[in-house]
Design an enzyme around this catalytic site. Structure first.
Site, PDB file in Angstrom:
ATOM      1  N   LYS A  59       2.522  -7.054   4.527  1.00 47.48           N
ATOM      2  CA  LYS A  59       1.189  -7.041   5.145  1.00 47.48           C
ATOM      3  C   LYS A  59       0.679  -8.474   5.314  1.00 47.48           C
ATOM      4  CE  LYS A  59      -3.321  -4.747   4.535  1.00 47.48           C
ATOM      5  NZ  LYS A  59      -4.160  -3.946   3.627  1.00 47.48           N
ATOM      6  N   SER A  93      -6.101   0.210   5.694  1.00 51.37           N
ATOM      7  CA  SER A  93      -5.841  -0.952   6.515  1.00 51.37           C
ATOM      8  C   SER A  93      -4.370  -1.364   6.613  1.00 51.37           C
ATOM      9  CB  SER A  93      -6.647  -2.140   5.994  1.00 51.37           C
ATOM     10  OG  SER A  93      -6.257  -2.472   4.688  1.00 51.37           O
ATOM     11  N   SER A 141      -6.273   1.674   1.101  1.00 53.56           N
ATOM     12  CA  SER A 141      -5.503   1.110   2.214  1.00 53.56           C
ATOM     13  C   SER A 141      -3.993   1.169   2.102  1.00 53.56           C
ATOM     14  CB  SER A 141      -5.917  -0.339   2.453  1.00 53.56           C
ATOM     15  OG  SER A 141      -7.105  -0.354   3.201  1.00 53.56           O
TER      16      SER A 141
HETATM   17  N1  GLN Z   1     -11.092   1.788   4.279  1.00 51.44           N
HETATM   18  C1  GLN Z   1     -11.628   0.997   3.217  1.00 51.44           C
HETATM   19  C2  GLN Z   1     -12.422  -0.145   3.784  1.00 51.44           C
HETATM   20  O1  GLN Z   1     -12.574  -0.203   4.946  1.00 51.44           O
HETATM   21  C3  GLN Z   1     -10.534   0.528   2.305  1.00 51.44           C
HETATM   22  C4  GLN Z   1      -9.848  -0.681   2.743  1.00 51.44           C
HETATM   23  C5  GLN Z   1      -8.808  -1.162   1.807  1.00 51.44           C
HETATM   24  O2  GLN Z   1      -8.393  -0.461   0.882  1.00 51.44           O
HETATM   25  N2  GLN Z   1      -8.422  -2.398   1.994  1.00 51.44           N
HETATM   26  O3  GLN Z   1     -12.903  -0.990   3.105  1.00 51.44           O
END
Ligand code: GLN
Length: 492
Positions: free
Chosen positions: A80, A155, A179
């Protein structure tokens, strides 16, 4: 020749270690496939063309000279783009870091490479890991390999899509509020968020430091266990890593769940899931029962506050962490050649205004507000207090059971564009995943079935702090009984 694309870490590294296949051949093929499929899926921001081949040659030389090439020898990894990679562009999918080349690698990357893994490329994601759909990337939307009209989740959507599409064998995601687990669920792969403190955050671009944790995204539970053995463990560069022993999870997996109590938090089950999701959960429950587990109902009354606490804490920490991107030392700087900045404030504001995307700006503003004097007590402090109470409730629940079984999200993947205009609806997607991070416990998503539209559906398992073993075994039992992980997207 056995398929090298939809293969597992364990199978591929055994073949490479035995000398049955050359790492260079594997990496050349993967680079070609990744490049080709990327035009459709946009799973990678950049590929590590030369670096990956150089790493592969090193592995082949070690094999040829009888040296141990490591437990992940020659295995391509999608990393990532939140993780720093020395000499390789690391952008966090943001314009503000579009040209940033780090002088060092994250500990996770160092450890993977030392174990023989090969950094194939940097995976696309939501900007600064803020989002649940991988639509918030400066480098464009990622597509779900099962149906390109759908999001891959976020994400870590690029890593999930790359593994699901056979563009990589495995990868690394980060999970601040879901994410790793949610894109794993949307793309039909395994995703594990280890206990907070298991994995070093050194060299990982910070979103919300008290929640962020990196973890594996793979085709199987065993593959995730193999990667965790490499990436977990104390690191002198990260004071929040725990000095606890790292078990050999991969050799201890058992699908016999006799004596294991699995809790169903009644608050998670109080609202309806999509019918296909409900079917998958019911089937997973039948499997774990069959494997000997006992099912008990438990209660986490503060569940409904998970999302609001998360969005206050995460945004507050983000507003502080992202203050470092000012256009002075690295990253995007606005063009001041025609209209110079009047003062420092304008210099910052123009560079940041251009460099950050809409969602990131929203979080910075929300977090700055929640931390500002006059509001700090009402928002940030209150959120921290409720977070502590939530932790106590989870502690109690894990005296009543060994693991929790829940959906990852109430629906399978949604369509690209469907939720992007409504941030609240997007945030509500995280209802079953954010508490895990707030409390610091481990969580995973394992493929459990398919929707009637042919989209994957994952099952979430969580366990008490540092009890990954039990969580992995429950996931393993589901994986072994159902075999959903063997499915491959059509036409890929
Ligand atoms: N969807 C969550 C957010 O937008 C989690 C994101 C993540 O785990 N990096 O913050």
């Amino acid at each position: 020749m056995e398929d090298i694309y939809f293969t597992t870490i364990t199978s591929l590294r055994d073949r490479i270690r035995r000398g049955d296949i050359k790492a260079r051949e594997v990496i050349e093929k993967y680079l070609g496939r990744a490049q080709k499929l990327n035009q459709r899926l946009n799973a990678f921001i950049s590929l590590n063309q030369e670096g990956a081949l150089a790493q592969a040659d090193k592995i082949d030389q070690m094999v040829a000279s009888g040296k141990d090439p490591g437990p992940l020898a020659g295995v391509p990894m999608a990393i990532k783009d939140m993780l720093c990679t020395r000499g390789l562009k690391t952008t966090a999918a943001s314009r503000i870091l579009y040209n940033y080349v780090p002088p060092y690698s994250a500990t996770v990357v160092e450890r993977l490479e030392a174990a023989g893994a090969i950094t194939l490329g940097k995976a696309n994601q939501d900007e600064f890991a803020m989002g649940s759909s991988s639509e918030n990337s400066f480098f464009g939307v990622v597509k779900n390999p099962w149906d390109e009209n759908y999001v891959p989740g976020g994400s870590s959507g690029g890593t999930a899509a790359a593994v699901a599409a056979g563009m990589s064998v495995a990868g690394i995601g980060t999970d601040t509020g879901g994410s790793i687990r949610q894109p794993a669920h949307f793309c039909g792969v395994v995703g594990v968020k280890p206990t907070y403190g298991r994995v070093s955050r050194y060299g990982i671009i910070a979103f919300a430091s008290s929640l962020d944790q990196a973890g594996p995204m793979t085709r199987t539970i065993k593959d995730s266990a193999e990667m965790m053995e490499v990436i977990c463990g104390w690191d002198k560069m990260d004071a929040t890593t725990a000095k606890v022993q790292v078990p050999k999870w991969s050799t201890q997996l058992s699908s016999n769940l006799k004596g294991i109590k699995i809790g169903l938090p009644k608050e998670y089950y109080s609202s309806a899931f999509a019918p296909d999701t409900q079917k998958v959960i019911d089937q997973a429950l039948a499997v774990v029962r069959e494997a000997g587990a006992q099912i008990v109902e438990v209660s986490i009354p503060l569940t409904e506050f998970g999302v609001p606490i998360y969005y206050l804490v995460a945004a507050s920490e983000a507003s502080s962490n992202l203050a470092r991107y000012d256009g002075v030392r690295f990253g995007h700087r606005a063009d001041f050649s025609k209209k110079p900045a009047e003062d420092l404030a304008e210099f910052y504001s123009r560079s940041r205004g251009e460099g950050f995307g809409t969602e990131v700006k929203r979080r910075i503003m929300l977090g700055t507000y929640a931390l500002s004097s006059g509001y700090y007590d009402a928002y940030y402090r209150k959120a921290c207090q409720v977070r502590r109470l939530l932790r106590d409730q989870f502690k109690k629940v894990f005296t009543e059971c060994d693991a929790l079984l829940t959906p990852v999200a109430s629906t399978p993947a949604f369509k690209i564009g469907e939720r992007i205009a409504d941030p609240l609806q997007m945030y509500m997607n995280d209802i079953y995943t954010t508490s895990t991070n707030l409390v610091g416990i481990p969580g995973l998503s394992v493929p459990g079935g398919m929707s009637s539209e042919g989209l994957p559906i994952g099952v979430q398992i969580t366990a008490a702090h540092f009890c990954e073993e039990k969580m992995l075994n429950v996931g393993f039992a589901i994986e072994q009984a159902l075999g959903i992980w063997k499915k491959v997207p059509n036409g890929l």
